[in-house]
Design an enzyme around this catalytic site. Structure first.
Site, PDB file in Angstrom:
ATOM      1  N   ASP A 182       0.810  -1.209   0.000  1.00 47.12           N
ATOM      2  CA  ASP A 182       0.000   0.000   0.000  1.00 47.12           C
ATOM      3  C   ASP A 182       0.850   1.269   0.000  1.00 47.12           C
ATOM      4  O   ASP A 182       0.509   2.259  -0.645  1.00 47.12           O
ATOM      5  CB  ASP A 182      -0.929   0.004   1.216  1.00 47.12           C
ATOM      6  CG  ASP A 182      -2.125  -0.920   1.027  1.00 47.12           C
ATOM      7  OD1 ASP A 182      -2.318  -1.426  -0.102  1.00 47.12           O
ATOM      8  OD2 ASP A 182      -2.861  -1.150   2.001  1.00 47.12           O
ATOM      9  N   ASN A 185      -4.850   9.131   0.891  1.00 46.91           N
ATOM     10  CA  ASN A 185      -5.087   8.532   2.211  1.00 46.91           C
ATOM     11  C   ASN A 185      -5.522   9.571   3.244  1.00 46.91           C
ATOM     12  O   ASN A 185      -6.625   9.522   3.747  1.00 46.91           O
ATOM     13  CB  ASN A 185      -3.818   7.828   2.701  1.00 46.91           C
ATOM     14  CG  ASN A 185      -4.011   6.337   2.839  1.00 46.91           C
ATOM     15  OD1 ASN A 185      -4.804   5.747   2.117  1.00 46.91           O
ATOM     16  ND2 ASN A 185      -3.301   5.723   3.760  1.00 46.91           N
ATOM     17  N   GLU A 186      -4.604  10.481   3.558  1.00 50.69           N
ATOM     18  CA  GLU A 186      -4.926  11.484   4.565  1.00 50.69           C
ATOM     19  C   GLU A 186      -3.965  12.661   4.515  1.00 50.69           C
ATOM     20  O   GLU A 186      -2.870  12.579   3.960  1.00 50.69           O
ATOM     21  CB  GLU A 186      -4.904  10.894   5.981  1.00 50.69           C
ATOM     22  CG  GLU A 186      -3.526  10.645   6.566  1.00 50.69           C
ATOM     23  CD  GLU A 186      -2.939   9.310   6.222  1.00 50.69           C
ATOM     24  OE1 GLU A 186      -1.764   9.292   5.776  1.00 50.69           O
ATOM     25  OE2 GLU A 186      -3.612   8.296   6.373  1.00 50.69           O
ATOM     26  N   ASP A 207      -1.793  17.197  20.020  1.00 51.47           N
ATOM     27  CA  ASP A 207      -0.671  16.848  19.147  1.00 51.47           C
ATOM     28  C   ASP A 207      -0.954  17.126  17.678  1.00 51.47           C
ATOM     29  O   ASP A 207      -0.031  17.278  16.882  1.00 51.47           O
ATOM     30  CB  ASP A 207      -0.308  15.367  19.318  1.00 51.47           C
ATOM     31  CG  ASP A 207       0.422  15.107  20.627  1.00 51.47           C
ATOM     32  OD1 ASP A 207       0.773  16.080  21.316  1.00 51.47           O
ATOM     33  OD2 ASP A 207       0.646  13.920  20.960  1.00 51.47           O
TER      34      ASP A 207
END
Length: 267
Positions: A52, A124-125, A153
């Protein structure tokens, strides 16, 4: 696959073992009237060989192309959410293509714009995280609404397919990629009388715009993660995220749905 899609570009990280495994795959492609090209610009099928992570790099390095198909091939036996095929099973690939057992899947992509200047696509992000040993403060806006002030965070904005990655490790939901949406998840939020956040992931429609304003208190040099790459950009004031009009078209086996792969990977 359409007859005009005959030019293959293989994206992988060369090593002796993988080069040897790919030789029969190259021959197989040529024997079936495909052309293996040396430049991704000449390809209309881009084949990522690895896992991936390699698939994400292949999409990013080739520019999230809208005029070609992406194919994921596993180089080992690890589970892969983007990789339907295995390098050790050439016969399955040929049989699937000859018997029309494959179909095109379209994955949503998000677009992140930093300081209203540079824009980046993510399959993905996109994550915004502090690089210092201190929390980062972010004002979160949904469309024109100031939704919350986050301290912690960082924040993760994930696509549906990205929901099984970094997002899932923060207890975010796994989302069906047929839903045009994106998800926001927290990284170690601090909740007190001054800072109050939702405390759970939330999912936004693809028609929404998310705006993250980073408080300029000396911690305005965070790391922005785009899929599996990190970007250090100075003086980040604002990150705007929305669902892109682009999609990533991939080849999948008809009998291997997204939820089949989720079950195989996690259950």
């Amino acid at each position: 696959m359409a007859d005009q899609r005959r030019n293959l570009y293989f994206y992988y990280h060369p090593n002796q073992e993988l080069d040897k495994k790919l030789e029969p795959l190259f021959r197989l492609a040529r024997d079936n009237d495909f052309h293996v090209v040396e430049d991704a610009k000449d390809a209309n099928i881009i084949v990522a060989v690895g896992g991936d992570g390699t698939f994400l790099q292949a999409v990013r390095k080739t520019g999230f192309r809208q005029d070609c198909l992406y194919v994921g091939i596993r180089s080992h036996n690890e589970a892969g959410l983007y990789c339907d095929f295995s390098i050790d099973d050439h016969d399955e690939m040929v049989e699937s293509m000859q018997n029309a057992e494959v179909e095109v899947r379209r994955f949503p992509v998000i677009e992140a714009t930093v300081n209203n200047e540079s824009s980046y696509l993510c399959l993905n992000e996109c994550s915004v995280r502090s690089t210092l040993i201190k929390s980062i403060d972010i004002d979160v806006h949904i469309d024109d609404l100031h939704f919350e002030t986050f301290r912690g965070d960082g924040l993760i904005v994930a696509t549906p397919t990205g929901s099984t990655g970094y997002n899932k490790s923060t207890k975010g939901a796994v989302v069906d990629p047929k839903l045009p949406c994106f998800q926001v998840s927290e990284l170690a939020s601090l909740n007190n009388n001054r800072f109050r956040t939702l405390g759970s992931s939330f999912i936004l429609s693809g028609e929404r715009t998310l705006r993250l304003q980073v408080t300029q208190d000396g911690n305005d040099y965070p790391v922005i993660g785009m899929d599996n790459e990190a970007y250090s950009i100075r003086n980040i004031k604002e990150v705007t995220v929305k669902l892109s009009d682009n999609v990533i078209k991939t080849v999948k086996l008809k009998n291997n749905t997204y939820w089949d792969r989720v079950k195989r990977t996690f259950l």
